[in-house]
Design a protein around this motif. Structure first.
Motif, PDB file in Angstrom:
ATOM      1  N   ALA A 234       0.782  -1.044  -0.105  1.00 47.33           N
ATOM      2  CA  ALA A 234       0.068   0.103   0.116  1.00 47.33           C
ATOM      3  C   ALA A 234       0.841   1.216   0.224  1.00 47.33           C
ATOM      4  N   ASP A 235       0.262   2.324  -0.288  1.00 41.81           N
ATOM      5  CA  ASP A 235       0.836   3.780  -0.241  1.00 41.81           C
ATOM      6  C   ASP A 235       1.148   4.094   1.257  1.00 41.81           C
ATOM      7  N   SER A 236       1.779   5.492   1.203  1.00 40.65           N
ATOM      8  CA  SER A 236       2.307   5.741   2.662  1.00 40.65           C
ATOM      9  C   SER A 236       1.350   6.198   3.549  1.00 40.65           C
ATOM     10  N   HIS A 237       0.045   6.571   3.077  1.00 38.11           N
ATOM     11  CA  HIS A 237      -0.662   6.836   4.371  1.00 38.11           C
ATOM     12  C   HIS A 237      -1.463   5.549   4.874  1.00 38.11           C
ATOM     13  N   TYR A 238      -1.071   4.528   4.653  1.00 34.44           N
ATOM     14  CA  TYR A 238      -1.438   3.365   5.228  1.00 34.44           C
ATOM     15  C   TYR A 238      -0.285   2.732   6.093  1.00 34.44           C
ATOM     16  N   CYS A 239       0.678   3.286   6.042  1.00 35.10           N
ATOM     17  CA  CYS A 239       1.889   3.218   7.013  1.00 35.10           C
ATOM     18  C   CYS A 239       1.672   3.837   8.447  1.00 35.10           C
ATOM     19  N   THR A 240       0.537   3.277   9.166  1.00 35.50           N
ATOM     20  CA  THR A 240       0.563   4.066  10.328  1.00 35.50           C
ATOM     21  C   THR A 240       0.778   2.974  11.616  1.00 35.50           C
ATOM     22  N   PRO A 241       0.916   3.484  12.621  1.00 37.62           N
ATOM     23  CA  PRO A 241       1.458   2.480  13.871  1.00 37.62           C
ATOM     24  C   PRO A 241       0.475   1.384  14.138  1.00 37.62           C
ATOM     25  N   GLU A 242      -0.746   1.716  13.780  1.00 37.65           N
ATOM     26  CA  GLU A 242      -1.798   0.710  14.060  1.00 37.65           C
ATOM     27  C   GLU A 242      -1.625  -0.402  13.000  1.00 37.65           C
ATOM     28  N   VAL A 243      -1.470  -0.056  11.607  1.00 40.08           N
ATOM     29  CA  VAL A 243      -1.294  -1.031  10.740  1.00 40.08           C
ATOM     30  C   VAL A 243      -0.154  -1.781  10.777  1.00 40.08           C
ATOM     31  N   LEU A 244       1.243  -1.159  11.265  1.00 45.51           N
ATOM     32  CA  LEU A 244       2.239  -2.147  11.544  1.00 45.51           C
ATOM     33  C   LEU A 244       1.982  -2.970  12.551  1.00 45.51           C
ATOM     34  N   ARG A 245       1.329  -2.685  13.815  1.00 44.89           N
ATOM     35  CA  ARG A 245       1.329  -3.283  14.730  1.00 44.89           C
ATOM     36  C   ARG A 245       0.327  -4.470  14.377  1.00 44.89           C
ATOM     37  N   PHE A 246      -0.571  -4.197  13.521  1.00 47.60           N
ATOM     38  CA  PHE A 246      -1.734  -5.154  13.116  1.00 47.60           C
ATOM     39  C   PHE A 246      -0.983  -6.290  12.202  1.00 47.60           C
ATOM     40  N   CYS A 247       0.033  -6.019  11.273  1.00 45.07           N
ATOM     41  CA  CYS A 247       0.473  -6.728  10.466  1.00 45.07           C
ATOM     42  C   CYS A 247       1.354  -7.884  11.079  1.00 45.07           C
ATOM     43  N   ARG A 248       1.763  -7.063  12.283  1.00 47.20           N
ATOM     44  CA  ARG A 248       3.014  -8.104  13.192  1.00 47.20           C
ATOM     45  C   ARG A 248       2.155  -9.157  13.855  1.00 47.20           C
ATOM     46  N   ALA A 249       1.010  -8.827  14.497  1.00 46.68           N
ATOM     47  CA  ALA A 249       0.207  -9.573  15.134  1.00 46.68           C
ATOM     48  C   ALA A 249      -0.526 -10.609  14.224  1.00 46.68           C
ATOM     49  N   GLU A 250      -1.011 -10.235  13.208  1.00 50.92           N
ATOM     50  CA  GLU A 250      -1.459 -11.101  12.028  1.00 50.92           C
ATOM     51  C   GLU A 250      -0.543 -12.009  11.086  1.00 50.92           C
TER      52      GLU A 250
END
Length: 450
Positions: A234-250
């Motif tokens: 995805a583009d840069s505005h999808y690079c948020t702390p919540e998204v990074l945290r979700f990706c690692r958890a999933e």
């Protein structure tokens, strides 16, 4: 079906040819300008998208008085969109079109198809629970479109602006576009299959909103494929702390753009200077010089540092620097950027096909639920055209043709229907180009996964 007895006016203003006047009337019975619809009919029968969506809706009509089933109404509308009739008002004319009747499994002598008012009522029928079921149904369809469980899939997630010109629910003013509109989130896979579309206001989604939607999407995918590897792109505005945290958890891999910051630029200041100097010496050829650098860093809001790849490109217009963050290990930074992240650009072409060639921005209903329903209808039309293209020979130009090219060459074809005692005969233009591709596609359709 007998020809209408109503008189049709002669078209005025046609110049004579060879000294002979020309008379032209719209009075030919059993003729259509959409002879290629039968290709889309075969595809829709195998995909069954209209049937899937209709099964998610409750029909409040009295069963004994139903003339057009919900699946028939949705199928008619999706075929209209795929054939280039994005305006629902066209249903009032096309309901008697002989090829549309055949595509809907009706003989020319049978009654007309549903009207525009019936289509509009159906678009306004589903509530939010039905729409949620439809979203899951489209994900189910996506997963069942594979012959075997894939080892790895790529999800391209993006949003796109959709201008509106009325008082629709959820509309919002967007300062960047200087218009009111929506900004739906859409998801494709790496092969161009469309997975989901979510109507939302015209503002940048927050990290919490993205994660809320992603969680439903990933859960639905893993209900089918528990062990599939998923790469989020995805583009840069999808690079948020919540998204990074979700990706690692999933356990999701990710390749996301990162907005340039002062902290990140400190890592590439020397590289930018040296790249600009080297590009200046080689500027005679007019070529750009591209170099890469990898480092670990993170924003203050991130939970930890991440692997960041910087691409520095210098040319006649100056220097341009881009950053991406990735969870991929063991892959060169240049490979991650050029072969993986840059392939995300194809998602822009898919969005263009969905919006421009299939008019998915016709979200003019007052109610948000009805506009979400329209997104699903256009999503279904996208699958019809994508499947038509996927049935083409792999090495032919048809495999990469735009949807409007496929429509112009294969769908918009004059046809005359002749009703015989035991069969129907279609007369197509003898001078039509690309005649062999029709037989080729029809022989490949039985291999399509249903």
């Amino acid at each position: 079906m007998p020809a209408s007895n109503q008189a049709t006016a002669i078209l005025p203003g046609l110049s004579p040819i060879g000294g002979r006047p020309i008379e032209a009337k719209f009075d030919a019975a059993l003729m259509s300008s959409d002879g290629g619809l039968l290709l889309l009919r075969e595809i829709e029968q195998r995909l069954g998208i209209a049937r899937r969506l209709a099964a998610c809706m409750h029909d409040p009509r009295a069963p004994g008085r139903i003339a057009h089933g919900l699946d028939e109404i949705l199928r008619f509308r999706m075929l209209m969109i795929a054939a280039g009739y994005e305006d629902g008002n066209d249903a009032d004319s096309l309901r008697s079109d002989v090829l549309f009747k055949l595509a809907m499994d009706r003989l020319p002598s049978h009654g007309d198809l549903c009207s525009q008012s019936t289509v509009s009522r159906t678009e306004n029928l589903p509530d939010r629970h039905a729409l949620l079921r439809m979203g899951h149904a489209m994900i189910d369809h996506y997963c069942q479109s594979f012959r075997q469980v894939p080892r790895r899939i790529v999800l391209d997630v993006d949003d796109t602006f959709d201008a509106v010109h009325g008082g629709q629910q959820l509309r919002l003013f967007n300062g960047h576009h200087d218009e009111y509109g929506f900004q739906p989130i859409v998801a494709f896979d790496g092969e161009g299959r469309m997975i989901a579309a979510l109507l939302r206001p015209a503002c940048r989604p927050s990290g919490r909103q993205i994660v809320f939607w992603l969680r439903r999407l990933i859960t639905a995918l893993r209900n089918h494929w528990p062990r599939v590897e998923i790469l989020l792109r995805a583009d840069s505005h999808y690079c948020t702390p919540e998204v990074l945290r979700f990706c690692r958890a999933e356990r999701l891999d990710y390749v996301l753009g990162v907005a340039p910051t002062t902290t990140l630029r400190k890592h590439v200041t020397a590289l930018e200077a040296s790249t600009t100097a080297r590009a200046a010496r080689a500027r005679a050829g007019g070529e750009k010089l591209r170099r890469f650098k990898e480092f670990y860093d993170g924003a203050a809001s991130w939970d930890r540092v991440e692997r960041i790849i910087a691409r520095v490109e210098a040319g006649p217009q100056g220097v341009d620097t881009r950053f991406i963050v990735t969870s991929l290990d063991g892959v060169r930074g240049r490979t991650v950027y050029e072969d993986i992240y840059c392939a995300r650009g194809q998602a822009e072409n898919h969005i263009k096909a969905w919006k421009t060639h299939l008019a998915a921005d016709r979200t003019s209903c007052c109610r948000a639920a009805a506009n979400q329903m329209r997104l699903f209808l256009h999503l279904g039309a996208y699958w019809l055209m994508w499947s038509l293209r996927a049935a083409m020979p792999r090495r032919s130009f048809w495999r990469t043709a735009q949807f409007d090219t496929l429509r112009l060459r294969l769908i918009k074809l004059a046809a005359r229907v002749e009703m015989l005692k035991r069969k129907l005969r279609l007369h197509l233009p003898r001078s039509a180009p690309n005649q062999t591709i029709f037989a080729c596609v029809l022989t490949r359709l039985p291999r399509m996964v249903t």
